[in-house]
Design an enzyme around this catalytic site. Structure first.
Site, PDB file in Angstrom:
ATOM      1  N   GLN A 278       0.823  -1.209   0.000  1.00 49.68           N
ATOM      2  CA  GLN A 278       0.000   0.000   0.000  1.00 49.68           C
ATOM      3  C   GLN A 278       0.866   1.272   0.000  1.00 49.68           C
ATOM      4  O   GLN A 278       2.057   1.227   0.313  1.00 49.68           O
ATOM      5  CB  GLN A 278      -0.875   0.028   1.250  1.00 49.68           C
ATOM      6  N   HIS A 279       0.211   2.381  -0.291  1.00 51.98           N
ATOM      7  CA  HIS A 279       0.681   3.746  -0.021  1.00 51.98           C
ATOM      8  C   HIS A 279       1.781   4.307  -0.923  1.00 51.98           C
ATOM      9  O   HIS A 279       1.955   5.528  -0.975  1.00 51.98           O
ATOM     10  CB  HIS A 279       1.210   3.905   1.417  1.00 51.98           C
TER      11      HIS A 279
ATOM     12  N   ASP B  57      -2.166  -4.825  -0.455  1.00 48.36           N
ATOM     13  CA  ASP B  57      -1.837  -6.199  -0.038  1.00 48.36           C
ATOM     14  C   ASP B  57      -2.622  -6.671   1.182  1.00 48.36           C
ATOM     15  O   ASP B  57      -3.007  -7.845   1.258  1.00 48.36           O
ATOM     16  CB  ASP B  57      -0.321  -6.405   0.138  1.00 48.36           C
TER      17      ASP B  57
HETATM   18  O1  LIG Z   1       1.709   0.228   4.955  1.00 48.79           O
HETATM   19  C1  LIG Z   1       1.152  -0.843   5.119  1.00 48.79           C
HETATM   20  C2  LIG Z   1      -0.250  -0.925   5.582  1.00 48.79           C
HETATM   21  O2  LIG Z   1      -0.833   0.313   5.873  1.00 48.79           O
HETATM   22  C3  LIG Z   1       1.932  -2.094   4.837  1.00 48.79           C
HETATM   23  O3  LIG Z   1       1.238  -3.213   5.320  1.00 48.79           O
HETATM   24  C4  LIG Z   1       2.256  -2.194   3.370  1.00 48.79           C
HETATM   25  O4  LIG Z   1       1.063  -2.496   2.666  1.00 48.79           O
HETATM   26  C5  LIG Z   1       3.379  -3.175   3.093  1.00 48.79           C
HETATM   27  O5  LIG Z   1       3.009  -4.498   3.292  1.00 48.79           O
HETATM   28  P1  LIG Z   1       3.998  -5.762   3.289  1.00 48.79           P
HETATM   29  O6  LIG Z   1       4.942  -5.637   2.162  1.00 48.79           O
HETATM   30  O7  LIG Z   1       4.631  -5.825   4.620  1.00 48.79           O
HETATM   31  O8  LIG Z   1       3.059  -6.932   3.093  1.00 48.79           O
END
Ligand SMILES: O=C(CO)[C@@H](O)[C@H](O)COP(=O)(O)O
Ligand SMILES: Nc1ncnc2c1ncn2[C@@H]1O[C@H](COP(=O)(O)OP(=O)(O)O)[C@@H](O)[C@H]1O
Length: 456
Positions: free
Chosen positions: A71-72, A225
């Site tokens: 995300q983000h 994700d």
């Molecule tokens: O920033 C967040 C949720 O807000 C993280 O959960 C990212 O989405 C990265 O996820 P992973 O790579 O650790 O699965």
């Protein structure tokens, strides 16, 4: 057999699963690594996706595909569609000052929670755009479009500039409650209004895969994700999922939007039309990687050592803020070890303290959700650790259920792709096996951790 493909373009790697659209049976899979670092050229995600897909046997027989991704991340494109600069990822904390400024400028955290369901910290896209406007004005000026990692990959695959509710809810300029962009907040943060991807509904089509010339593979909207993981693991209202990936997350499927002015709980949308209140940490599985590296052992040996030491690690406490932290919002924090004595100066005590510190940190995230779930599900790469599985119920003070190891983000994306092919609800794929772990609660471990990190 009709096949679907699901992608997880996460922080450390890209994974592809190919599943039977009707039953969900895994047919083939592949993965490829992503580069290190908190800023990454999106082209590296594309190369990893191509490689993972090749290793998964390509798109032969696949009728629909969907991309789940971290995300983000801020992906800025110029008016020709070229990337303006490397993407800043969710775990890049350089925009912490910008986040504080934005919160102040709007009139405080309550105003952000009301507006978009979340109080922005450095992870949120809106803060990265403010940072860009202030620190790289030339790049900001060239930015004609802004999107997220899964949007960019979907665009590279099929050419449509689209996103979904789940990922849009992590930008800081889309309201889950209203279901619309808050372009006023984006303009105030960035000083301009770049083009944004259209927000698709959970089972809207996102065009067709054109990049590989494989014929007519339909594209689902994709999602963030964590939203994909909720779909992949089959999370139901009443479950809390704790994911131990690069990030640690604790989240639940909810029927209504949330707005936590403390900022701990992000009020995200999910990938099914519902909502996904979520607490995220910057530090999770890599705490185990770092400890194994420090001890010069592999992850299996780290498990063996941790399980050989006494519960509570003889008073050795590991506070795992190795990448700064997001919840609590301490972007400049570092990790620390407390309680070193001659007795606790052993590899086993350190391994145990790292596992317990990581779990205490995740238990704080779980508590912040404020739920008393029927089930706690443990997923993500870190949940493959036997020490984590066995110590988690003691630290959480309740049993945990560990679904069989799998790629639940990619599975969720595949399930979304199968949903696109038909049905009012996501297809009812049979759940894989799971193991329940129980242990006597050990509240002393959390008390000592809380004392040391100074928040209790
Ligand atoms: O920033 C967040 C949720 O807000 C993280 O959960 C990212 O989405 C990265 O996820 P992973 O790579 O650790 O699965
Ligand atoms: N058996 C294991 N024990 C502990 N950690 C593990 C194990 N297997 C994988 N991991 C860790 O899980 C992490 C990757 O998890 P994953 O959920 O795929 O992350 P992401 O989706 O953020 O890329 C890596 O840091 C890896 O070292």
């Amino acid at each position: 057999m009709t096949l679907v493909a699901g992608v997880d373009s996460s922080t450390q790697s890209c994974k592809v699963v190919i599943r039977d659209a009707r039953t969900g049976t895994l047919v083939r899979q592949g993965r490829a690594a992503h580069p290190e670092g908190t800023e990454v050229d999106p082209e590296a995600w594309w190369e990893a996706l191509r490689e993972a897909l090749t290793r998964a046997g390509g798109l032969d027989g696949v009728e629909a595909m969907s991309v789940g991704a971290q995300q983000h991340g801020m992906v800025c494109l110029d008016d020709s569609g070229d990337v303006v600069r490397k993407a800043l990822l969710w775990n890049d904390t350089r925009s912490a000052g910008a986040a504080a400024d934005l919160v102040r400028e709007l009139g405080g955290p309550e105003r952000w929670a009301e507006a978009v369901g979340s109080v922005p910290v450095a992870s949120f896209t809106v803060t990265k755009l403010r940072w860009l406007a202030e620190h790289e004005p030339d790049s900001a000026r060239r930015t004609a479009k802004v999107c997220l990692p899964h949007d960019w990959l979907t665009w590279r695959l099929g050419g449509e500039f689209v996103t979904d509710r789940g990922d849009a809810s992590g930008t800081g300029y889309w309201s889950p409650a209203a279901g619309e962009y808050r372009t006023d907040l984006l303009r105030a943060a960035f000083g301009a209004l770049p083009e944004l991807p259209e927000v698709l509904g959970p089972r809207d089509g996102a065009g067709e895969v054109k990049a590989f010339g494989d014929g007519t593979v339909r594209l689902a909207p994709g999602t963030g994700d964590n939203m994909a993981a909720a779909l992949g693991v089959g999370a139901l209202p009443g479950d809390v999922v704790v994911s131990i990936g690069t990030s640690g997350t604790a989240f639940a499927v909810a029927g209504s939007p949330s707005a936590d002015p403390s900022g701990a709980v992000a009020g995200f949308a999910d990938a099914t039309g519902r909502f996904l209140p979520l607490v995220a940490t910057l530090n999770a599985a890599r705490v185990l990687d770092a400890t194994a590296r420090l001890l010069g052992v592999g992850l299996d040996e780290l498990d063996r050592l941790a399980l050989a030491a006494p519960a509570g690690a003889g008073g050795l406490v590991y506070v795992p803020y190795l990448e700064g932290e997001r919840t609590p919002n301490l972007p400049s924090a570092t990790g620390s070890l407390h309680g070193l004595t001659l007795g606790t100066s052993t590899p086993a005590h350190l391994a145990r303290a790292a596992v317990e510190g990581l779990l205490c940190h995740l238990a704080d995230a779980f508590d912040a959700l404020g739920l008393d779930p029927a089930r706690v599900l443990l997923i993500g790469g870190g949940a493959r650790s036997e020490a984590v599985r066995r110590i988690a119920p003691a630290v959480f003070g309740r049993p945990v259920v560990v679904p069989e190891p799998g790629e639940y983000v990619a599975d969720g994306a595949a399930r979304q792709a199968a949903w696109l092919l038909g049905g009012d609800e996501p297809p009812a794929w049979e759940a894989g096996g799971s193991e329940r772990y129980e242990a006597d609660p050990a509240p002393g471990i959390r008390d000592r951790y809380a004392e040391v990190r100074g928040l209790r």
